[in-house]
Design a protein around this motif. Structure first.
Motif, short mmCIF file in Angstrom:
data_model
loop_
_atom_site.label_atom_id
_atom_site.label_comp_id
_atom_site.label_asym_id
_atom_site.label_seq_id
_atom_site.Cartn_x
_atom_site.Cartn_y
_atom_site.Cartn_z
N ARG A 107 0.81 -1.21 0.00
CA ARG A 107 0.00 0.00 0.00
C ARG A 107 0.84 1.27 0.00
NH1 ARG A 107 -3.03 -3.06 -1.77
NH2 ARG A 107 -5.06 -3.63 -0.98
N GLY A 108 1.87 1.34 0.80
CA GLY A 108 2.68 2.56 0.88
C GLY A 108 4.14 2.27 0.61
N PHE A 109 4.84 3.29 0.12
CA PHE A 109 6.25 3.15 -0.24
C PHE A 109 7.00 4.36 0.27
CE2 PHE A 109 3.54 1.37 -3.49
CZ PHE A 109 4.08 0.12 -3.71
N ALA A 110 8.26 4.15 0.63
CA ALA A 110 9.12 5.26 1.03
C ALA A 110 10.57 4.87 0.79
CB ALA A 110 8.91 5.61 2.49
N PHE A 111 11.42 5.86 0.62
CA PHE A 111 12.85 5.65 0.46
C PHE A 111 13.59 6.35 1.58
CE2 PHE A 111 11.26 5.14 -3.83
CZ PHE A 111 11.97 4.05 -4.28
N ASP A 112 14.70 5.76 2.03
CA ASP A 112 15.56 6.45 2.98
C ASP A 112 16.66 7.17 2.20
OD1 ASP A 112 17.57 4.53 2.42
OD2 ASP A 112 17.19 3.39 4.24
N SER A 113 17.58 7.81 2.91
CA SER A 113 18.61 8.61 2.24
C SER A 113 19.60 7.78 1.42
CB SER A 113 19.37 9.45 3.27
OG SER A 113 19.99 8.60 4.22
N GLN A 114 19.66 6.46 1.66
CA GLN A 114 20.52 5.57 0.87
C GLN A 114 19.76 4.90 -0.26
OE1 GLN A 114 20.77 5.23 4.51
NE2 GLN A 114 22.28 6.85 4.21
N MET A 115 18.49 5.31 -0.49
CA MET A 115 17.63 4.78 -1.55
C MET A 115 17.19 3.34 -1.30
SD MET A 115 16.98 7.34 -3.42
CE MET A 115 16.09 6.51 -4.71
N ASN A 116 17.19 2.89 -0.03
CA ASN A 116 16.57 1.62 0.32
C ASN A 116 15.06 1.84 0.29
OD1 ASN A 116 19.04 0.18 0.92
ND2 ASN A 116 19.18 1.53 2.69
N LEU A 117 14.33 0.83 -0.13
CA LEU A 117 12.89 0.93 -0.30
C LEU A 117 12.17 0.28 0.88
CD1 LEU A 117 10.33 1.45 -2.10
CD2 LEU A 117 10.79 -0.80 -3.13
N TYR A 118 11.19 0.97 1.45
CA TYR A 118 10.34 0.44 2.50
C TYR A 118 8.93 0.28 1.93
CZ TYR A 118 14.13 1.81 5.57
OH TYR A 118 15.36 1.93 6.17
N VAL A 119 8.32 -0.89 2.14
CA VAL A 119 7.00 -1.18 1.59
C VAL A 119 6.08 -1.63 2.73
CG1 VAL A 119 5.69 -2.61 -0.02
CG2 VAL A 119 8.04 -1.93 -0.60
N SER A 120 4.92 -0.97 2.83
CA SER A 120 3.93 -1.46 3.79
C SER A 120 3.24 -2.66 3.16
CB SER A 120 2.92 -0.37 4.15
OG SER A 120 2.15 -0.01 3.03
N ASP A 121 3.26 -3.77 3.88
CA ASP A 121 2.74 -5.05 3.41
C ASP A 121 1.46 -5.33 4.19
OD1 ASP A 121 2.43 -7.62 2.45
OD2 ASP A 121 4.37 -8.34 3.16
N ASN A 125 0.70 -7.66 7.62
CA ASN A 125 0.84 -6.84 8.83
C ASN A 125 2.28 -6.52 9.16
OD1 ASN A 125 -2.04 -6.85 9.53
ND2 ASN A 125 -1.71 -9.05 9.78
N ARG A 126 3.00 -6.02 8.14
CA ARG A 126 4.42 -5.70 8.35
C ARG A 126 4.86 -4.62 7.36
NH1 ARG A 126 6.72 -11.39 5.81
NH2 ARG A 126 6.25 -10.90 3.62
#
Length: 133
Positions: A107-121, A125-126
């Motif tokens: 549903r949601g996505f974000a990047f940190d300053s090193q361009m690692n990707l975070y995904v809401s699953d 539930n993670r």
């Protein structure tokens, strides 16, 4: 003040069809809008009479690299790349599930300053982190 859409629900470039999420790019002054009911992402200059479809095949849902299936969230990285839950697979293996290589209901996505990707699953539930290659 209406800045995009406002011409009824539809799949023309001057309409929105169930807009879900908006990303504003302050460099280009564009809004990127997930047009969930229209199966596409549209780029729109605030206040313009129409926008331009930039992802998905308008009105056609699917799982191929040129189709989206009910797009909800999006993000744009610092290089101007657009990320959505469909298209070129960069996270997960293309099959819904709960293994570490799978996502079920992103549903949601974000990047940190090193361009690692975070995904809401959502369905697992993670939130998963995918390292930049």
């Amino acid at each position: 003040t209406v800045v995009a859409g406002g011409n009824g629900a539809g799949n023309s470039n001057n309409q929105l069809n169930q807009p879900f999420s908006v990303y504003y790019d302050s460099v280009s002054n564009y809004l990127y809008i997930t047009n969930t009911g229209g199966q596409a992402v549209i780029r729109w200059s605030p206040g313009a009479a129409s926008g331009m479809f930039v992802a998905g095949t308008v009105g056609v849902s699917g799982s191929g690299s040129t189709n989206l299936n009910g797009p909800t969230h999006l993000t744009v990285d610092t290089y101007g790349n657009l990320y959505n839950s469909s298209g070129i697979t960069i996270a997960g293996n293309g099959t819904a599930g709960s293994y570490s290589t799978q996502i079920n209901g992103p549903r949601g996505f974000a990047f940190d300053s090193q361009m690692n990707l975070y995904v809401s699953d959502m369905n697992n539930n993670r939130v998963q982190k995918f390292m930049k290659l």
